[in-house]
Design an enzyme around this catalytic site. Structure first.
Site, PDB file in Angstrom:
ATOM      1  N   SER A   1       0.841  -1.193   0.000  1.00 39.90           N
ATOM      2  CA  SER A   1       0.000   0.000   0.000  1.00 39.90           C
ATOM      3  C   SER A   1       0.881   1.249   0.000  1.00 39.90           C
ATOM      4  O   SER A   1       2.086   1.178   0.213  1.00 39.90           O
ATOM      5  CB  SER A   1      -0.879   0.012   1.251  1.00 39.90           C
ATOM      6  N   LYS A   2       0.231   2.376  -0.198  1.00 38.45           N
ATOM      7  CA  LYS A   2       0.941   3.643  -0.194  1.00 38.45           C
ATOM      8  C   LYS A   2       1.602   3.858   1.163  1.00 38.45           C
ATOM      9  O   LYS A   2       2.696   4.401   1.254  1.00 38.45           O
ATOM     10  CB  LYS A   2      -0.040   4.764  -0.514  1.00 38.45           C
ATOM     11  N   ARG A   3       0.911   3.411   2.202  1.00 40.08           N
ATOM     12  CA  ARG A   3       1.450   3.583   3.552  1.00 40.08           C
ATOM     13  C   ARG A   3       2.806   2.875   3.721  1.00 40.08           C
ATOM     14  O   ARG A   3       3.699   3.371   4.388  1.00 40.08           O
ATOM     15  CB  ARG A   3       0.450   3.087   4.602  1.00 40.08           C
TER      16      ARG A   3
END
Ligand code: GLU
Length: 510
Positions: free
Chosen positions: A263-265
């Site tokens: 994910s972007k996280r």
């Protein structure tokens, strides 16, 4: 003649393209090109509530940067347009109508508030996730259970409605996925999905199937997250009486530790980009850095993505786009998630930087050099790129690795200078300055000959001479071949630096 292969990349412009999306586009492209087919970009923007300005342009820019340009699509022309679903709105109602007539779809009049209330009631009765399905539809407000007159009255009165697919009960839906083999779903697990809303907007499912049919798509290659939608799509093809495309659902891209979807996280946390290009969120203003701006070459990015889920079955790792087209096959795409590895991604970049010609590198770094305030002729920049490219993982490191060609040495490795220097060699080294001064032309091979002759005359070994030269010229013991560095630095700079280096060496002894 066999059918022309046509694949499509069908993103929704709801934000920047995640690298997983780029991989889907890449595989669609590779598969189409491998079979002399067409690759199409269709923008699925029917959900206007999730529309993000700039996202479509971002997608197009990304495909261009990656070198995987569609043959047809938004921004690329073609005979099957328009390729933006919001511009095809009028077409979908007719197809929903066909399904109504066949009895495979029905009108539902439940308002969102009524459905919320119904769901709430169901939950209170111990049914945590109620679905609109063959059982529950009997108790809800739809044309299957309301009288014909009532349906007509509601439609005429302009009551809001949706058209839902009439999911059959107790059936098995089977299809062959080119990556997963036979996949089967029970219709009892599925619900009566909305196909069209009263404002005429189709949902993803209807628009996707109708467009794949109208655009003569032969292979639907998409992410694994769309697998649960496929049984409905298969049923829709059957209801319409259309041939189905082949399906291939790509494996997930996993976090570096292999635990869950990337994910972007994860990118923020571990310091790597997940988007191909820079993106500034128009709503929050949050900025994310892209692979391009981080210093990755598109060839490296593409090569890395190709290996996230596919492998050639050989040891070869470096593939140009054309070589990927040659080598690619869906059979060699795996079912299980592919773990993302940023170190490997950097390794790919390094390989591509190394393999660039000096002239190409100058093109690529010209701006970086001038932004740093470093001016030089192209010829000199080529020589500098040639000397530094081995050590660069990113393009922007090149001006920094090459700083000593433009500025005074920032820091000397004093420890080694002290260790390698002997005051009794002082005299000898002074003669080397004189030798360099007389050297014409001041070229690497001549410099090397001079140094070797000097070592012989004074009975000195490499270990006593080269470190002094290196540290004087570049500040460190590491770095590119020293005689070539000296040629690029030029005679007068080398004389000055050697002088300075010798003085420093002596000072350090005292
Ligand atoms: N619009 C869908 C998406 O955003 C397309 C899925 C598909 O390829 O069918 O990914």
């Amino acid at each position: 003649m066999s059918k022309k292969i046509r694949t499509r990349f069908a993103p929704s412009p709801t934000g920047p393209l995640h690298m997983g999306g780029v991989r889907t586009a890449l595989y669609c492209y590779l598969f189409a090109k491998k079979h002399d087919g067409d690759f199409i970009l269709r923008v699925e923007d029917t959900d206007q509530t999730r529309f993000v300005p700039g996202a479509e342009e971002y997608i197009i820019e990304t495909l261009k940067w990656c070198g995987i340009e569609p043959n047809e699509g938004v921004g690329f022309g073609g005979d099957f347009g328009p390729y933006r679903q919001s511009e095809r709105k009028e077409m979908y109602a007719e197809y929903a109508q066909m399904l109504l007539e066949k009895g495979d779809a029905y009108y539902a009049f439940d308002t969102p508030e009524e459905l919320d209330e119904w769901r709430e009631n169901m939950k209170n009765q111990g049914k945590p996730s109620p679905k609109y399905d063959p059982i529950t539809r009997q108790y809800l407000k739809n044309s299957l259970h309301l009288s014909e007159d009532e349906v007509k009255r509601r439609l005429a009165a302009g009551d809001p409605w949706v058209i839902r697919y009439k999911m059959p009960r107790n059936e098995e839906v089977k299809f062959e996925d080119d990556i997963r083999g036979i996949v089967s779903f029970q219709t009892n697990q599925l619900d009566d999905k909305v196909l069209l809303k009263s404002d005429g907007m189709p949902t993803y499912h209807l628009a996707n199937v109708v467009d794949d049919h109208l655009m003569k798509i032969t292979h639907v290659i998409r992410g694994e997250e769309w697998l649960p939608s496929t049984p409905l799509h298969v049923l829709l093809y059957k209801s319409f009486g259309w041939d189905m495309p082949q399906f291939a659902h790509l494996p997930l891209i996993l976090k570096p530790d292999g635990k869950g979807k990337l994910s972007k996280r994860d990118g923020d946390r571990l310091g790597f980009p997940v988007f191909p290009l820079n993106w500034a969120d128009p709503n929050t203003g949050e900025e994310s850095v892209g692979y391009k701006e981080r210093g990755f070459l598109p060839e490296a990015f593409i090569n890395m993505l190709a290996f996230l889920g596919w492998n050639p079955g050989t040891e070869q790792e470096i593939f140009s786009l054309n070589e990927l087209v040659e080598a690619f096959s869906i059979e060699r795409v795996g079912k299980s998630g592919a773990r993302f590895d940023f170190e490997k991604t950097k390794w790919f970049n390094q390989q591509y930087i190394k393999s660039k010609s000096d002239a190409e590198l100058v093109e690529l770094t010209h701006e970086l050099f001038s932004d740093t305030g470093y001016q030089a002729t192209n010829e000199k920049l080529e020589a500098i790129c040639s000397l530094t490219k081995e050590r660069a993982t990113f393009l922007h490191e090149i001006p920094d690795l090459a700083y000593y060609f433009f500025e005074d040495i920032r820091e000397f490795d004093e420890k080694n200078l002290k260790k390698k220097w002997k005051n009794e060699h002082s005299e000898a080294f002074r003669s080397l300055i004189a030798d360099f001064n007389n050297l014409e032309p001041f070229q690497a091979n001549k410099i090397e000959e001079t140094v070797k002759a000097f070592m012989e005359t004074h009975s000195l070994g490499f270990g006593q001479v080269l470190p002094i030269l290196r540290i004087s010229m570049t500040g460190t013991m590491q770095g590119p071949p020293i005689f070539s560095v000296m040629e690029v630095l030029g005679k007068s700079t080398c004389l000055e630096r050697l002088e300075k280096g010798l003085n420093l060496a002596k000072e350090l002894q005292d």
